[in-house]
Design an enzyme around this catalytic site. Sequence first.
Site, PDB file in Angstrom:
ATOM      1  N   GLU A  42       0.858  -1.192   0.000  1.00 29.80           N
ATOM      2  CA  GLU A  42       0.000   0.000   0.000  1.00 29.80           C
ATOM      3  C   GLU A  42       0.891   1.238   0.000  1.00 29.80           C
ATOM      4  OE1 GLU A  42      -2.399   0.918   3.447  1.00 29.80           O
ATOM      5  OE2 GLU A  42      -3.469   2.488   2.356  1.00 29.80           O
ATOM      6  N   GLU A  67       4.889   4.936   3.600  1.00 28.56           N
ATOM      7  CA  GLU A  67       4.415   6.288   3.943  1.00 28.56           C
ATOM      8  C   GLU A  67       5.630   7.194   4.092  1.00 28.56           C
ATOM      9  OE1 GLU A  67       1.346   7.997   4.280  1.00 28.56           O
ATOM     10  OE2 GLU A  67       2.817   9.578   4.560  1.00 28.56           O
ATOM     11  N   ASP A 117      -2.997  11.720  -2.578  1.00 29.29           N
ATOM     12  CA  ASP A 117      -3.061  13.175  -2.713  1.00 29.29           C
ATOM     13  C   ASP A 117      -3.372  13.523  -4.172  1.00 29.29           C
ATOM     14  OD1 ASP A 117      -2.352  13.593  -0.029  1.00 29.29           O
ATOM     15  OD2 ASP A 117      -0.231  13.323  -0.503  1.00 29.29           O
ATOM     16  N   LYS A 121      -2.867  21.011  -9.095  1.00 31.55           N
ATOM     17  CA  LYS A 121      -2.268  22.000 -10.019  1.00 31.55           C
ATOM     18  C   LYS A 121      -1.494  21.301 -11.137  1.00 31.55           C
ATOM     19  CE  LYS A 121      -1.963  25.658  -6.703  1.00 31.55           C
ATOM     20  NZ  LYS A 121      -1.225  26.016  -5.519  1.00 31.55           N
ATOM     21  N   ASP A 153     -11.963   9.675  -3.450  1.00 28.86           N
ATOM     22  CA  ASP A 153     -13.200  10.468  -3.404  1.00 28.86           C
ATOM     23  C   ASP A 153     -13.160  11.521  -4.500  1.00 28.86           C
ATOM     24  OD1 ASP A 153     -10.941  11.701  -1.998  1.00 28.86           O
ATOM     25  OD2 ASP A 153     -12.312  13.404  -1.923  1.00 28.86           O
ATOM     26  N   THR A 190     -10.590   3.093   5.033  1.00 28.82           N
ATOM     27  CA  THR A 190      -9.446   3.889   5.502  1.00 28.82           C
ATOM     28  C   THR A 190      -9.951   5.112   6.274  1.00 28.82           C
ATOM     29  OG1 THR A 190      -9.160   5.506   3.728  1.00 28.82           O
ATOM     30  CG2 THR A 190      -8.328   3.279   3.296  1.00 28.82           C
ATOM     31  N   GLU A 193     -11.360   7.622   3.905  1.00 30.62           N
ATOM     32  CA  GLU A 193     -12.583   7.087   3.308  1.00 30.62           C
ATOM     33  C   GLU A 193     -13.775   7.284   4.252  1.00 30.62           C
ATOM     34  OE1 GLU A 193     -12.010   3.012   2.287  1.00 30.62           O
ATOM     35  OE2 GLU A 193     -13.667   3.045   0.860  1.00 30.62           O
TER      36      GLU A 193
HETATM   37  C1  LIG Z   1      -4.659  11.821   1.634  1.00 28.82           C
HETATM   38  S1  LIG Z   1      -3.629  10.793   2.583  1.00 28.82           S
HETATM   39  C2  LIG Z   1      -4.519   9.241   2.592  1.00 28.82           C
HETATM   40  C3  LIG Z   1      -4.052   8.327   3.684  1.00 28.82           C
HETATM   41  C4  LIG Z   1      -4.686   6.917   3.717  1.00 28.82           C
HETATM   42  N1  LIG Z   1      -4.348   6.166   2.514  1.00 28.82           N
HETATM   43  C5  LIG Z   1      -6.178   6.974   3.897  1.00 28.82           C
HETATM   44  O1  LIG Z   1      -6.907   6.643   2.946  1.00 28.82           O
HETATM   45  O2  LIG Z   1      -6.638   7.319   4.983  1.00 28.82           O
HETATM   46  C6  LIG Z   1      -2.310  10.445   1.424  1.00 28.82           C
HETATM   47  C7  LIG Z   1      -1.058   9.900   2.089  1.00 28.82           C
HETATM   48  O3  LIG Z   1      -0.138   9.525   1.089  1.00 28.82           O
HETATM   49  C8  LIG Z   1       1.172   9.898   1.495  1.00 28.82           C
HETATM   50  N2  LIG Z   1       1.992  10.019   0.267  1.00 28.82           N
HETATM   51  C9  LIG Z   1       1.771  10.864  -0.768  1.00 28.82           C
HETATM   52  N3  LIG Z   1       2.720  10.717  -1.710  1.00 28.82           N
HETATM   53  C10 LIG Z   1       3.569   9.742  -1.252  1.00 28.82           C
HETATM   54  C11 LIG Z   1       4.755   9.168  -1.767  1.00 28.82           C
HETATM   55  N4  LIG Z   1       5.271   9.563  -2.931  1.00 28.82           N
HETATM   56  N5  LIG Z   1       5.367   8.205  -1.052  1.00 28.82           N
HETATM   57  C12 LIG Z   1       4.866   7.804   0.160  1.00 28.82           C
HETATM   58  N6  LIG Z   1       3.749   8.344   0.703  1.00 28.82           N
HETATM   59  C13 LIG Z   1       3.104   9.291   0.011  1.00 28.82           C
HETATM   60  C14 LIG Z   1       0.965  11.218   2.219  1.00 28.82           C
HETATM   61  O4  LIG Z   1       2.048  11.528   3.083  1.00 28.82           O
HETATM   62  C15 LIG Z   1      -0.337  10.948   2.960  1.00 28.82           C
HETATM   63  O5  LIG Z   1      -0.115  10.394   4.236  1.00 28.82           O
END
Ligand SMILES: C[S@@+](CC[C@H](N)C(=O)[O-])C[C@H]1O[C@@H](n2cnc3c(N)ncnc32)[C@H](O)[C@@H]1O
Length: 219
Positions: A42, A67, A117, A121, A153, A190, A193
């Site tokens: 994941e 992460e 994320d 942009k 979402d 999650t 979610e």
């Molecule tokens: C919007 S959060 C969603 C977290 C979780 N998957 C959830 O659904 O609750 C996105 C997560 O992805 C991590 N993330 C984004 N780009 C990443 C990357 N290139 N490598 C590792 N983690 C990344 C961010 O630090 C953040 O914690």
Amino acid sequence: MRMRKLKWAHNLLMQAEVVAHEPAQLAGRWKQQLNCETLHVEIGCGKGDYWVGMGVLYPQIGWIGIEKNESAAGLSVRKFEESMHSEAMSFIWGDAEQIDAWFETGEVDAIHLNFSDPWPKKRTTKRRLSNSRFLKKYERILSDKGQIIMKTDNSALFEYSLLEFAAEGWELYDVSVDFRREPHDEDVITEYERRFMEKGQPIYRAIWNVPSHNHDLPE
Ligand SMILES: C[S@@+](CC[C@H](N)C(=O)[O-])C[C@H]1O[C@@H](n2cnc3c(N)ncnc32)[C@H](O)[C@@H]1O
């Protein structure tokens, strides 16, 4: 959403046994290390609800959470240590930009992208985890029957991803524009979610099959 920096996270991540401190050295040996035949990864596991929860639901599968954010990674690892958990689990505190150094060709069976994320942009498009740059890395490390399972979402990110995967030759295996309309007990909800579900927002979900590999074809 910006996360408050948690001072304890760094020490925990440096000491926790579940954290793979030199993941590149395990490339090609993850299944042996976790004593499993199937390996799921994941990327962007946030506070670890999915990574830990899926490990409990499917203990026969090896689960690796990735992460990059120190505080989120610390919360994931603390959740792992404080919950009932499977032994076939590992954690990489790092940026998935490096993913091709951490896994050997064909080593991974599935990659999960949950609520990644959106980087809305135009100049930040390349950071999206479904950007073609990442898809090329995933294609190499996935097995011949490998899949990517994505939930979001965000309709704009979902549209972008459908087009990006298609352009890179991935086969759309399954798609839903309201995945949680029916209960899906086989798939852990999650943290992000749950927030969107509570607001009544639909969850988009798709599964893609990796493009056919040609590794074994004679020259
Ligand atoms: C919007 S959060 C969603 C977290 C979780 N998957 C959830 O659904 O609750 C996105 C997560 O992805 C991590 N993330 C984004 N780009 C990443 C990357 N290139 N490598 C590792 N983690 C990344 C961010 O630090 C953040 O914690």
